[in-house]
Structure formats: structure tokens, C-alpha cells
Design an enzyme around this catalytic site. Structure first.
Site, short mmCIF file in Angstrom:
data_model
loop_
_atom_site.label_atom_id
_atom_site.label_comp_id
_atom_site.label_asym_id
_atom_site.label_seq_id
_atom_site.Cartn_x
_atom_site.Cartn_y
_atom_site.Cartn_z
N ASP A 76 -3.06 -2.58 11.76
CA ASP A 76 -3.98 -2.57 10.61
C ASP A 76 -5.06 -3.62 10.88
OD1 ASP A 76 -5.09 -2.05 8.13
OD2 ASP A 76 -3.56 -3.11 6.98
N CYS B 61 -4.29 2.90 9.56
CA CYS B 61 -4.65 3.48 8.26
C CYS B 61 -6.16 3.56 8.06
CB CYS B 61 -4.00 2.70 7.14
SG CYS B 61 -4.73 1.09 6.85
N ARG C 141 -3.20 11.35 3.48
CA ARG C 141 -3.31 10.60 2.23
C ARG C 141 -3.44 11.58 1.06
NH1 ARG C 141 -5.12 5.34 1.89
NH2 ARG C 141 -4.77 5.70 -0.31
N HIS D 186 0.87 -1.19 0.00
CA HIS D 186 0.00 0.00 0.00
C HIS D 186 0.91 1.24 0.00
CE1 HIS D 186 -3.48 2.36 0.34
NE2 HIS D 186 -4.04 1.87 1.42
N GLN E 232 -0.36 4.69 1.29
CA GLN E 232 -0.57 4.80 2.74
C GLN E 232 0.76 5.06 3.46
OE1 GLN E 232 -3.77 4.52 4.35
NE2 GLN E 232 -2.53 5.53 5.90
N1 CP Z 1 -6.57 3.22 4.30
C1 CP Z 1 -7.27 3.02 3.16
O1 CP Z 1 -6.73 2.66 2.11
O2 CP Z 1 -8.60 3.32 3.26
P1 CP Z 1 -9.70 2.93 2.17
O3 CP Z 1 -9.69 1.43 2.03
O4 CP Z 1 -10.99 3.46 2.71
O5 CP Z 1 -9.33 3.58 0.86
#
Ligand code: CP
Length: 306
Positions: free
Chosen positions: A224, A264, A292, A129, A132
């Protein structure tokens, strides 16, 4: 910087510049400045999985930069079903200047990037990710004033896309990284090996352990969601394996006094963290969510400058 950002390693020499530009954009916007960096530019956002933060932050961020965002969900384009990944990548590349893709299958993201002629950003796949981790590093820099030399501790499901990105991203900016999890949920060997390679060059420590007391000396504690979409069938077993690793205030108190808590989002309260801690004084989760947008704006500015 590479054309595509599928992994945080694709921006390994530019991470701090992206973070600093994110901080500057945020400050300038707070002072009333408006931007035209993406004037006349279009972002396509493809989502094969649900999202709140990624969709809203990319769409609003593109608008704030003077550009326009187009949203495509899996039922609109049915990637690999209605038509091939290759054909969609080639066609969309003629309409837009940059594409953010959150795939169901990581192979589709890589196939897409192979054929697209415009930059592709990974909006979260099974392995990583990158957006993030950029936001999280910006948040840490805002909160701590620096990145280098800090101790970053992740507690929870270690074999997780975000843990992989933390292992790579935090070592790239000079942090020691500890992952605390049940042995069955330690991070994938590939990502630990990559992080160790970076750490060796920078004289940093990467520690993977099941010992919760390894949280002591943490400047940052992060977690997470324990069960992501890809592992829904294994929910019950994951819950049983990780039950000792719910982050509580007692665990937080083992870290440095000024440690911050990160997540996140979305959060499953009572699983990976208590609600009291997630919304307590040490938590920076809403700053992370906001950042973000600023870091993705910075990333798009840098990618389109090339
Ligand atoms: N943290 C994150 O990616 O959130 P979403 O899945 O809501 O985009």
C-alpha cells in the site's frame, strides 16, 4: 452480521458469503442480468478525504442495484464544525437507507455510527479499510480458486489501515499472514493480537518480520502507499526507513512462481512498488479496483436484507 461495518470483524461470520455474492453479481451482470435489490433505496456517501475508487464504485454499484447515491463532501456538511456529528447522523438517517462514511477522524465515524439509525459502512479510516479487504479477498478467490491455506505476504508500511484489515480478514478466511517491514513500522499491537487470536483457533501462522526473505512461499504479495494523509509530516523519515522494501520483480521472484501482486491504489511508483511490476503479468490491481464495486454491492444487499 452487525448493523454497522466499521471493522472487517463486524462481518466476520459473513465474509465468504459476501465474497460469493460479489462473484455471483459480477457473473450475472456479465451475462446481461439487471438488479433491483436496492430499488427505492438511497445511499449517502460522506467523504472528508479524497477518493476515486470508493466514491465511483459505491455510486455506480448502487445504481446497478436499482438504487440512488447522494454524495456529500466535507465542505458541504463540515462535520463537527457547522453542526455536531450526532445531529448529522440523526438527520441523514431520516433521508437515506444506508450511509458510507470516509472520515478524517476515526472517532467521528464511531460517534456517527452510535447515533445513526441506518447501517454505516467505514469507507476507510485511520485504523481499517474493510471494503478494500472484501474486494481483495474476492480477487484472490477469483485468481486462486480458494482462500483457505494460502500464504499472504504484505511488504511495506505495516502500521497502516490496510495492513490491519489484511491481518484480520486474511486470518478470518484461513490464510497465513506475514507482514514484512522495518521494525519502526510494524502493525499496531491490537491488530496483531486480534489476528493471533483468530490464527490460534484455525491453526494458522501470523508472522511480523523485517526479513525480506520471508516472502518465499507467498501466494500473494501486497503493498500500500507508504505515506497516508495522517502521516504526511513524517514523509521523509518513512521514505528513509522503508527504502529497502520497494517491491521489485527480484523480490516477486523470491515468492511462488504463480504468486500474484496486489495494491489497493493509488500507487506511488518507485516508492512501494516499481511500475513494471504493478502493471506486469503477475499484477491483479485493476481486478481489485473493479471488485470494490461487486463486493460493496454484495455488502449493501446483505446489510439491507437484515
Ligand atoms: N483504494 C481506495 O480506497 O481508493 P480511493 O482512495 O481512491 O477510494
Amino acid at each position: 452480521m452487525k448493523k454497522n461495518v466499521l471493522s472487517i470483524l463486524d462481518v466476520k461470520d459473513d465474509i465468504e458469503d459476501i465474497i460469493d455474492l460479489g462473484i455471483k453479481l459480477k457473473q450475472d451482470a456479465t451475462n446481461g442480468q439487471t438488479f433491483q435489490y436496492l430499488k427505492g433505496k438511497i445511499l449517502a456517501m460522506i467523504f472528508e478525504r479524497a477518493s476515486t475508487r470508493t466514491r465511483a464504485s459505491f455510486e455506480v454499484g448502487t445504481t446497478l442495484l436499482g438504487g440512488h447515491a447522494v454524495f456529500l463532501n466535507k465542505d458541504d456538511i463540515k462535520i463537527g464544525e457547522r453542526e455536531s456529528v450526532e445531529d448529522i447522523a440523526l438527520v441523514l438517517s431520516r433521508y437515506v437507507n444506508i450511509i458510507m462514511y470516509r472520515p478524517l477522524k476515526k472517532e467521528d465515524l464511531h460517534e456517527f455510527a452510535k447515533y445513526a439509525t441506518v447501517p454505516i459502512i467505514n469507507g476507510l479510516d485511520m485504523d481499517e479499510h474493510p471494503c478494500q479487504i472484501l474486494a481483495d479477498l474476492m480477487t484472490i478467490k477469483e485468481m486462486k480458486g480458494r482462500l483457505h491455506g494460502l500464504n499472504f505476504v504484505f511488504i511495506g508500511d505495516g502500521d497502516d489501515n490496510l495492513t490491519h484489515s489484511y491481518l484480520l480478514g486474511c486470518t478470518l478466511v484461513g490464510m497465513n499472514v506475514t507482514v514484512i517491514s522495518h521494525k519502526k513500522h510494524w502493525p499496531s499491537k491490537y491488530f496483531v493480537d486480534q489476528a493471533n487470536k483468530i490464527a490460534e483457533k484455525k491453526n494458522l501462522q501470523v508472522t511480523i518480520t523485517d526479513d525480506i526473505d520471508a516472502v518465499k512461499n507467498a501466494d500473494i504479495i501486497a503493498t500500500d502507499t507508504w505515506v497516508s494523509l495522517w502521516y504526511e509530516k513524517e514523509r521523509q523519515q518513512i521514505m528513509a526507513d522503508l527504502k529497502e522494501y520497494t517491491i521489485t520483480q527480484d523480490i516477486m521472484n523470491k515468492a511462488k512462481k504463480d504468486a500474484i501482486f496486489m495494491h489497493c491504489m493509488p500507487i506511488y511508483y518507485g516508492e512501494e512498488v516499481t511500475k513494471e511490476l504493478a502493471h506486469g503479468n503477475q499484477s491483479v490491481i485493476i481486478d481489485e479496483a473493479e471488485n470494490r464495486m461487486w463486493t460493496q454491492m454484495a455488502l449493501m444487499v446483505k446489510l439491507l436484507k437484515q
